[in-house]
Design a protein around this motif. Structure first.
Motif, PDB file in Angstrom:
ATOM      1  N   MET A   1     -23.971  -6.244  -0.129  1.00 36.60           N
ATOM      2  CA  MET A   1     -24.865  -7.375  -0.600  1.00 36.60           C
ATOM      3  C   MET A   1     -25.773  -7.876   0.691  1.00 36.60           C
ATOM      4  SD  MET A   1     -23.450 -10.052  -3.150  1.00 36.60           S
ATOM      5  CE  MET A   1     -22.873 -11.390  -2.168  1.00 36.60           C
ATOM      6  N   HIS A 201     -31.383  -2.002   4.687  1.00 29.88           N
ATOM      7  CA  HIS A 201     -30.108  -2.576   4.880  1.00 29.88           C
ATOM      8  C   HIS A 201     -28.888  -2.123   3.960  1.00 29.88           C
ATOM      9  CE1 HIS A 201     -27.551  -6.445   4.877  1.00 29.88           C
ATOM     10  NE2 HIS A 201     -27.083  -5.898   3.837  1.00 29.88           N
ATOM     11  N   GLU A 202     -29.575  -1.991   2.622  1.00 35.06           N
ATOM     12  CA  GLU A 202     -28.909  -1.586   1.247  1.00 35.06           C
ATOM     13  C   GLU A 202     -28.312  -0.101   1.650  1.00 35.06           C
ATOM     14  OE1 GLU A 202     -27.357  -3.581  -0.216  1.00 35.06           O
ATOM     15  OE2 GLU A 202     -28.514  -5.328   0.048  1.00 35.06           O
ATOM     16  N   GLU A 261     -21.951  -5.951   7.304  1.00 36.75           N
ATOM     17  CA  GLU A 261     -23.231  -6.462   6.954  1.00 36.75           C
ATOM     18  C   GLU A 261     -24.292  -6.239   8.418  1.00 36.75           C
ATOM     19  OE1 GLU A 261     -24.608  -7.190   4.286  1.00 36.75           O
ATOM     20  OE2 GLU A 261     -22.697  -7.139   3.093  1.00 36.75           O
TER      21      GLU A 261
END
Ligand SMILES: [Zn+2]
Length: 367
Positions: A1, A201-202, A261
Motif C-alpha cells: 500500500m 513503489h508498488e 514500505e
C-alpha cells in the motif's frame, strides 16, 4: 500500500470556525452513473480512455528498465535462474493493463451490486448498515465462487495504490490518476516524479521482505537461492538500521515494522527516475520538459521536488505518535529523506557534497 502523509504541528484546542459550523447535507439520493459510460474506450468509443501521461509512462517504466534496476542491484545475488525473469515479466506487464482495469472496475462490480440490492437512502447510518450487509454477502459468496482476476481490493474513488502478492498485480484506482499525482498538462519530469514513483513503489513491493516470499503465480513459495536470500536480508538490515535511527517527536522510527514500505519507497524512486531518463533518451516525450516559470530548478531537481510534494501533509501529534509506534509506513518526512539519501542521482541533481546529510557515504539501497 502506498498512501499516508506526515509532519506534526500544534493543534488548536477548539476546532476552526468553519468546522464548528459544518453540517452534513446529503441531498436526494443519486443514481449511479450508467454502466456504459464506465467501460474502457477499447470496448466503448464514448467511454473514458487511458490518460495520455499514463500511456507514456508505461513506456518509460518498462520491463527492460525495471530489469536493469534489478540486475544492477543483484550482482552475486540473482535468484534461481529464470524465476526472476518470470516474476518480473508477470509484474511489470501489468502496469498498462492495470490502468485499463482501473477504469473498468465498476463494469465488473455494479451489476452484481444491483443484483444484491444495495439500498441507498438519505440516512448515513442506514447506508452504512446496507453497505456492510452487501459487503458481507458479496465477500461470503467469493469464498464459494473464488475471486475474479479482475476484482479490486478497493473502490475507484480511493486515492491510493496497491500491490497484491497473491495476485502478483499492481492496482491504481482512478482517483490517484489525477493532480497532484498526475496531470495531462504537467511536464513529464513531474508526472514521473509523482505517480511514476508510486508505480515503481508498488512494483517493488513484489520484491520486499513480504512480497519476495510469493512466486510469480501468487503462491507462497521460496524462489530464491540461499545466497540471494542472505544478501537480500543483509541489505534490508541496512535499511532497517537507517530508518531506525530517524527520530521524530522524540520517538525513534521502527525500522523493522516499516521495512517493506521503505524498500518500496527506495526502489520506486529509483525506477521512476531511470524510467524518466529512458523515456527522454528515447525521444518519447509528449509534453514539455521546460523548466517552470520563475524557478531556476532543472528537470532532474523538479523530478525530486514532485516526489517530495506527494508527501506534503499534516498530522495531529497524537495520530503521528500512534503511526510511528504502529504504522507500516514511515512518516512522510522520512519517505522523502530516506530514499533521497540513498540515491546518487539526487546528490548529483542538487550537488550535495559526499558526506553531507543528504549524501551520506553509507548508502542502503536494497534494489
Ligand atoms: Zn506500499
Amino acid at each position: 500500500m502506498f498512501a499516508q502523509p506526515s509532519t506534526a504541528r500544534t493543534i488548536p484546542t477548539k476546532p476552526a470556525a468553519q468546522y464548528r459550523t459544518l453540517r452534513p447535507s446529503l441531498g436526494p439520493p443519486r443514481s449511479p452513473p450508467p454502466i456504459t459510460n464506465l467501460r474502457p474506450r477499447a470496448n466503448n468509443p464514448s467511454g473514458p480512455k487511458l490518460p495520455g501521461p499514463v500511456r507514456r509512462m508505461s513506456f518509460g517504466i518498462s520491463r527492460e528498465q525495471f530489469s536493469a534496476v534489478l540486475s544492477g542491484a543483484t550482482t552475486n545475488r540473482r535468484p534461481v535462474d529464470g524465476e526472476l525473469l518470470a516474476v518480473e515479466n508477470s509484474v511489470t506487464n501489468r502496469i498498462s493493463a492495470g490502468c485499463v482495469v482501473a477504469l473498468n472496475v465498476d463494469t465488473q462490480e455494479l451489476p452484481r451490486t444491483r443484483k444484491q440490492k444495495l439500498v441507498i437512502s438519505s440516512s448515513y447510518l442506514n447506508n452504512g448498515i446496507s453497505r456492510n450487509r452487501w459487503a458481507t454477502k458479496f465477500e461470503g459468496a467469493q469464498l464459494l465462487t473464488g475471486t475474479l482476476p479482475t476484482s479490486w481490493i478497493t473502490g475507484p474513488a480511493v486515492v491510493n495504490a496497491f500491490y497484491a502478492p497473491t495476485l502478483n498485480s499492481i492496482s491504481f484506482p482512478a482517483a490517484i490518476l489525477q493532480p497532484p499525482f498526475l496531470g495531462s498538462e504537467y511536464p513529464d519530469y513531474w508526472n514521473f516524479g509523482a505517480v511514476g514513483m508510486v508505480i515503481g513503489h508498488e512494483i517493488t513491493h513484489g520484491f520486499d521482505d513480504r512480497g519476495s516470499q510469493f512466486g510469480a503465480d501468487g503462491s507462497f513459495s521460496n524462489w530464491w537461492d540461499p545466497q540471494s536470500r542472505a544478501n537480500f536480508r543483509e541489505r534490508a538490515d541496512g535499511l532497517v538500521y537507517q530508518y531506525g535511527n530517524y527520530t521524530l517527536m522524540g520517538q525513534q522510527l521502527n525500522g523493522v515494522l516499516t521495512q517493506g514500505e521503505n524498500i518500496a519507497d527506495n526502489g520506486g524512486m529509483k525506477e521512476a527516475f531511470y524510467g524518466y531518463k529512458n523515456y527522454i533518451a528515447a525521444g518519447r516525450n509528449g509534453t514539455s520538459q521546460d523548466r517552470l516559470p520563475g524557478l531556476s530548478y532543472t528537470p532532474e531537481q523538479l523530478f525530486f521536488l514532485a516526489n517530495a510534494q506527494v508527501w506534503c501533509s499534516d498530522f495531529r501529534p497524537t495520530d503521528l505518535a500512534n503511526q510511528i509506534r504502529t504504522g507500516a509506513h514511515s512518516p512522510g518526512r522520512f519517505r522523502v529523506i530516506g530514499p533521497m539519501q540513498n540515491f546518487d542521482e539526487f546528490s548529483k541533481a542538487y550537488s550535495c557534497p559526499l558526506g553531507s546529510y543528504m549524501n551520506p557515504v553509507q548508502k542502503n539501497p536494497v534494489w
